[in-house]
Write a protein that holds these residues in place. Sequence first.
Motif, short mmCIF file in Angstrom:
data_model
loop_
_atom_site.label_atom_id
_atom_site.label_comp_id
_atom_site.label_asym_id
_atom_site.label_seq_id
_atom_site.Cartn_x
_atom_site.Cartn_y
_atom_site.Cartn_z
N ASN A 182 0.84 -1.20 0.00
CA ASN A 182 0.00 0.00 0.00
C ASN A 182 0.87 1.25 0.00
O ASN A 182 0.71 2.15 -0.84
CB ASN A 182 -0.90 -0.05 1.24
N ASN A 183 1.82 1.33 0.93
CA ASN A 183 2.68 2.50 1.05
C ASN A 183 3.56 2.70 -0.18
O ASN A 183 3.74 3.83 -0.65
CB ASN A 183 3.55 2.38 2.30
N VAL A 184 4.11 1.62 -0.71
CA VAL A 184 4.97 1.72 -1.89
C VAL A 184 4.19 2.30 -3.07
O VAL A 184 4.64 3.25 -3.73
CB VAL A 184 5.56 0.35 -2.26
N ILE A 185 3.02 1.73 -3.33
CA ILE A 185 2.22 2.16 -4.49
C ILE A 185 1.77 3.61 -4.35
O ILE A 185 1.92 4.42 -5.28
CB ILE A 185 1.00 1.24 -4.67
N ILE A 186 1.21 3.96 -3.20
CA ILE A 186 0.68 5.31 -3.00
C ILE A 186 1.78 6.37 -3.08
O ILE A 186 1.61 7.42 -3.72
CB ILE A 186 -0.08 5.41 -1.67
N HIS A 187 2.92 6.11 -2.47
CA HIS A 187 3.99 7.11 -2.48
C HIS A 187 4.65 7.23 -3.85
O HIS A 187 5.09 8.34 -4.23
CB HIS A 187 5.02 6.80 -1.40
N LEU A 188 4.69 6.16 -4.60
CA LEU A 188 5.18 6.26 -5.99
C LEU A 188 4.25 7.14 -6.82
O LEU A 188 4.70 7.97 -7.60
CB LEU A 188 5.30 4.87 -6.61
N MET A 189 2.95 6.95 -6.64
CA MET A 189 1.98 7.74 -7.40
C MET A 189 2.00 9.21 -6.99
O MET A 189 1.87 10.10 -7.83
CB MET A 189 0.58 7.15 -7.23
N LYS A 190 2.18 9.47 -5.70
CA LYS A 190 2.29 10.86 -5.25
C LYS A 190 3.46 11.55 -5.94
O LYS A 190 3.39 12.73 -6.32
CB LYS A 190 2.46 10.91 -3.73
N GLY A 191 4.57 10.82 -6.09
CA GLY A 191 5.74 11.39 -6.74
C GLY A 191 5.53 11.67 -8.22
O GLY A 191 6.15 12.58 -8.78
N LEU A 192 4.65 10.91 -8.84
CA LEU A 192 4.35 11.12 -10.26
C LEU A 192 3.38 12.27 -10.47
O LEU A 192 3.57 13.10 -11.36
CB LEU A 192 3.75 9.83 -10.86
N TRP A 193 2.34 12.34 -9.64
CA TRP A 193 1.28 13.34 -9.87
C TRP A 193 1.67 14.73 -9.34
O TRP A 193 1.32 15.73 -9.93
CB TRP A 193 -0.02 12.88 -9.22
N THR A 194 2.36 14.81 -8.22
CA THR A 194 2.78 16.08 -7.62
C THR A 194 1.68 17.15 -7.67
O THR A 194 1.90 18.28 -8.10
CB THR A 194 4.06 16.62 -8.28
N ARG A 195 0.52 16.79 -7.21
CA ARG A 195 -0.64 17.69 -7.24
C ARG A 195 -0.67 18.54 -5.97
O ARG A 195 -0.48 18.05 -4.87
CB ARG A 195 -1.93 16.86 -7.34
N MET A 196 -0.94 19.82 -6.12
CA MET A 196 -0.94 20.73 -4.98
C MET A 196 -2.22 20.57 -4.16
O MET A 196 -3.32 20.43 -4.69
CB MET A 196 -0.83 22.18 -5.45
N ARG A 197 -2.06 20.60 -2.83
CA ARG A 197 -3.18 20.42 -1.93
C ARG A 197 -4.06 21.67 -1.85
O ARG A 197 -3.58 22.80 -2.00
CB ARG A 197 -2.68 20.07 -0.52
N TYR A 198 -5.34 21.44 -1.57
CA TYR A 198 -6.29 22.54 -1.49
C TYR A 198 -5.93 23.52 -0.38
O TYR A 198 -5.94 24.74 -0.58
CB TYR A 198 -7.71 21.99 -1.28
N ASP A 199 -5.62 23.00 0.83
CA ASP A 199 -5.38 23.91 1.95
C ASP A 199 -4.12 24.76 1.76
O ASP A 199 -4.04 25.88 2.27
CB ASP A 199 -5.36 23.17 3.28
N ASP A 200 -3.14 24.23 1.02
CA ASP A 200 -1.95 25.03 0.73
C ASP A 200 -2.30 26.23 -0.16
O ASP A 200 -1.79 27.34 0.03
CB ASP A 200 -0.89 24.17 0.04
N MET A 201 -3.19 25.99 -1.13
CA MET A 201 -3.64 27.10 -1.99
C MET A 201 -4.53 28.06 -1.21
O MET A 201 -4.49 29.27 -1.43
CB MET A 201 -4.36 26.55 -3.21
N ALA A 202 -5.34 27.50 -0.29
CA ALA A 202 -6.22 28.35 0.51
C ALA A 202 -5.42 29.32 1.37
O ALA A 202 -5.82 30.48 1.55
CB ALA A 202 -7.13 27.48 1.38
#
Length: 285
Positions: free
Chosen positions: A150-170
Amino acid sequence: MKKSEKISFALLGLLAVGLMVVALRYDLALDHMLFSPQNPFAIIMEAFCFWPLYLPFALLGIVWANLYPGDVRRILGDLFVVLTFGALLFLSLPNLAKRGLTNGYSSPLGILLTFVLTLASIKLAGRWQKATLLRMEFLAKFGILFCILNNVIIHLMKGLWTRMRYDDMAKLGDFSSFTPWVRFGEVAGNTSFPSGHTAAACGILVLLLLPRLFAKLRGKELLLLVICYGYIALSGFSRLVIGRHYLSDTVAAATIITLLFLALTALPIFRKKLEETNRKADAIE
């Protein structure tokens, strides 16, 4: 897997596809509508909803502490339980304080609760029969493998998408950096997609194995399915409320980890080990 379970997972898959399509248009609008970073429910879920993914480490320790007295695994078991509960509490309690839901005292409370949970869980499992301990050992080992992948897959995908979080923009008051989930790799260093907390909440899916291990729970598959996905849905919803994720982040995480769970439980080695465990346990009973 029973026919009713196959139908349920197929319907969940269709729902996930529909929600991902909806998210293409309404991801940002939904967060605008739901955003409430001081919401107590969302704060509590943020602090604790990831626990199911890591509890199998404690479960293995609890089992070993009772199944192998006088063995080195007894010592390792005690250690696993203490470290698991300690780590989870020292992650969760400070988060409540950081969000302003508690007044601090995280360290003393964490130590006390670690001690209480360790003693209570090991003593409770001491009432289990040996056959039950063998079955729970299988469940724990599966859960640990599930956690790692679970951790390997999710963290690999986070590194690919690099999408900005809503609260950071807020915080910036500028939402121009928002990207739909179909685009990836545009805002380096961000980790919104997919949702790690929602993926961790999917650790609860190990409960779906209980009817395969315990005859008394056969026929309860759909009830367990409702409980599991109800918990996952609440966890995902809380991530929108607190502003850390979008609808697509949470639905994608739940879908990916569900597919991982189904893939692991379909492996011949899984079926073989499950049958061996049940045979050994049945021979003892």
